[in-house]
Design a protein around this motif. Structure first.
Motif, PDB file in Angstrom:
ATOM      1  N   ARG A   1     -11.787  12.166  -4.225  1.00  0.00           N
ATOM      2  CA  ARG A   1     -12.920  11.637  -3.474  1.00  0.00           C
ATOM      3  C   ARG A   1     -13.366  12.674  -2.447  1.00  0.00           C
TER       4      ARG A   1
ATOM      5  N   MET B   1      -6.951  -5.646  -1.463  1.00  0.00           N
ATOM      6  CA  MET B   1      -7.970  -4.599  -1.420  1.00  0.00           C
ATOM      7  C   MET B   1      -8.322  -4.233   0.015  1.00  0.00           C
ATOM      8  N   GLU B   2      -7.971  -3.014   0.417  1.00  0.00           N
ATOM      9  CA  GLU B   2      -8.203  -2.544   1.782  1.00  0.00           C
ATOM     10  C   GLU B   2      -9.691  -2.372   2.084  1.00  0.00           C
ATOM     11  N   ASP B   3     -10.474  -2.051   1.054  1.00  0.00           N
ATOM     12  CA  ASP B   3     -11.893  -1.802   1.268  1.00  0.00           C
ATOM     13  C   ASP B   3     -12.735  -3.070   1.139  1.00  0.00           C
TER      14      ASP B   3
ATOM     15  N   PRO C   1      -7.793   3.114  -7.572  1.00  0.00           N
ATOM     16  CA  PRO C   1      -9.226   2.828  -7.481  1.00  0.00           C
ATOM     17  C   PRO C   1     -10.082   3.943  -8.058  1.00  0.00           C
TER      18      PRO C   1
ATOM     19  N   PRO D   1      -4.515   6.173   1.070  1.00  0.00           N
ATOM     20  CA  PRO D   1      -5.308   4.942   1.145  1.00  0.00           C
ATOM     21  C   PRO D   1      -5.981   4.608  -0.190  1.00  0.00           C
ATOM     22  N   GLY D   2      -5.878   3.355  -0.569  1.00  0.00           N
ATOM     23  CA  GLY D   2      -6.491   2.874  -1.806  1.00  0.00           C
ATOM     24  C   GLY D   2      -5.481   2.612  -2.901  1.00  0.00           C
TER      25      GLY D   2
ATOM     26  N   ASP E   1      -6.168  12.131  -5.585  1.00  0.00           N
ATOM     27  CA  ASP E   1      -7.393  11.789  -4.866  1.00  0.00           C
ATOM     28  C   ASP E   1      -8.439  12.878  -5.092  1.00  0.00           C
TER      29      ASP E   1
ATOM     30  N   HIS F   1     -13.283  -6.130  -7.162  1.00  0.00           N
ATOM     31  CA  HIS F   1     -13.173  -5.465  -8.457  1.00  0.00           C
ATOM     32  C   HIS F   1     -13.010  -6.498  -9.566  1.00  0.00           C
TER      33      HIS F   1
ATOM     34  N   PRO G   1       0.831  -1.207   0.000  1.00  0.00           N
ATOM     35  CA  PRO G   1       0.000   0.000   0.000  1.00  0.00           C
ATOM     36  C   PRO G   1       0.865   1.257   0.000  1.00  0.00           C
TER      37      PRO G   1
ATOM     38  N   GLY H   1     -11.618   1.800 -11.948  1.00  0.00           N
ATOM     39  CA  GLY H   1     -10.381   1.484 -11.248  1.00  0.00           C
ATOM     40  C   GLY H   1      -9.388   1.053 -12.313  1.00  0.00           C
TER      41      GLY H   1
ATOM     42  N   SER I   1     -12.647  12.773   1.499  1.00  0.00           N
ATOM     43  CA  SER I   1     -11.445  11.999   1.816  1.00  0.00           C
ATOM     44  C   SER I   1     -10.440  12.875   2.559  1.00  0.00           C
TER      45      SER I   1
END
Length: 197
Positions: A92, A39-41, A117, A9-10, A90, A45, A5, A74, A95
Motif C-alpha cells: 500500500r 475490521m479495524e478500518d 486485506p 495494521p490490517g 504490504d 467486506h 490483530p 481481500g 503505508s
C-alpha cells in the motif's frame, strides 16, 4: 471465532473455537458478525468466491500474488489439511509498513485463519505433505488484474522456512518483478496539478 490483530495494521488472525468429544469436534469456521467486529478500518467486506489449492510436496511455494483495482481482493486464508507458512507483504503506497512482511503458520490442527486485506501481496510455503488451502476472496478472479512479485525479493527479505524449494515455483512465479519495479498501485493516488492552476 476469536480474532487477534497482527503487527502490520490490517492483518488479522482468526481462530475457530472447537467443541469436542470422543467423536471429534465441531467448530464455527466463519461468522460474519465477528469478522465485521474485527475490521479495524470499519470496512464491510463481502466474500464472493471460495478458492482451494492442493500441494503434494513439502516446500511448495505459491506467490506472491495480488489483484489490482477495481478487482483488488481481500483474502481469508485457512489450511484444511497439513500446515503452511502464510505470508503477506504490504504494498500500500504511503503505508508506514510499505514493503514489510508478516507471516503466520496456518494449520489444520490449529484451525486458524489469516485475513489479508486488499493492498497486500500473498504467498505461502507448505510445511507438510498434502496441504489443502482454502481462501475466501472479496472480488472475483480477473486475469487482466492478476499480478505478482518475486517471492525472494531481497529488499523485502522474507525469512522463508528451510524447506522452501524454488523448484516448485510455477512458470509465472519464476519471472515475477521485484517490488521496486512495480508502480504504486494501492493507497492514495498522487495529486496532479491541472493546466492553469
Amino acid at each position: 471465532m476469536l480474532f487477534r490483530p497482527l503487527a502490520i495494521p490490517g492483518l488479522i488472525e482468526f481462530t475457530c473455537q472447537r467443541h469436542g468429544d470422543e467423536r471429534g469436534y465441531f467448530a464455527e469456521a466463519f461468522r460474519q458478525s465477528v469478522f465485521d467486529q474485527a475490521m479495524e478500518d470499519g470496512a464491510n467486506h463481502r466474500f464472493v468466491q471460495d478458492n482451494e489449492s492442493f500441494s503434494a510436496r513439502v516446500g511448495t511455494i505459491r506467490g506472491l500474488h495480488y489483484q489490482t483495482a477495481p478487482m483488488a481482493q481481500g483474502k481469508l486464508v485457512r489450511c484444511l489439511s497439513g500446515a503452511i507458512m502464510d505470508v503477506a507483504v504490504d504494498i500500500r503506497a504511503g503505508s508506514a509498513s510499505y514493503g514489510q512482511w508478516a507471516a503466520l503458520v496456518l494449520s489444520a490442527k490449529a484451525g486458524n485463519q489469516l485475513w489479508i486485506p486488499p493492498g497486500f501481496a500473498h504467498g505461502f510455503c507448505t510445511l507438510a505433505p498434502d496441504c489443502r488451502v482454502s481462501y475466501k476472496v472479496t472480488a472475483y478472479y480477473s486475469p487482466e488484474h492478476d499480478k505478482g512479485m518475486r517471492w525472494d525479493d531481497p529488499a523485502i527479505g522474507i525469512a522463508w522456512p528451510a524447506v522452501a524449494d524454488p523448484e516448485t515455483l510455477s512458470a509465472k512465479d519464476r519471472v515475477q518483478p521485484l517490488l521496486a519495479d512495480i508502480a504504486p498501485i494501492f493507497g492514495c493516488a498522487p495529486v496532479i496539478a491541472l493546466e492553469g492552476e
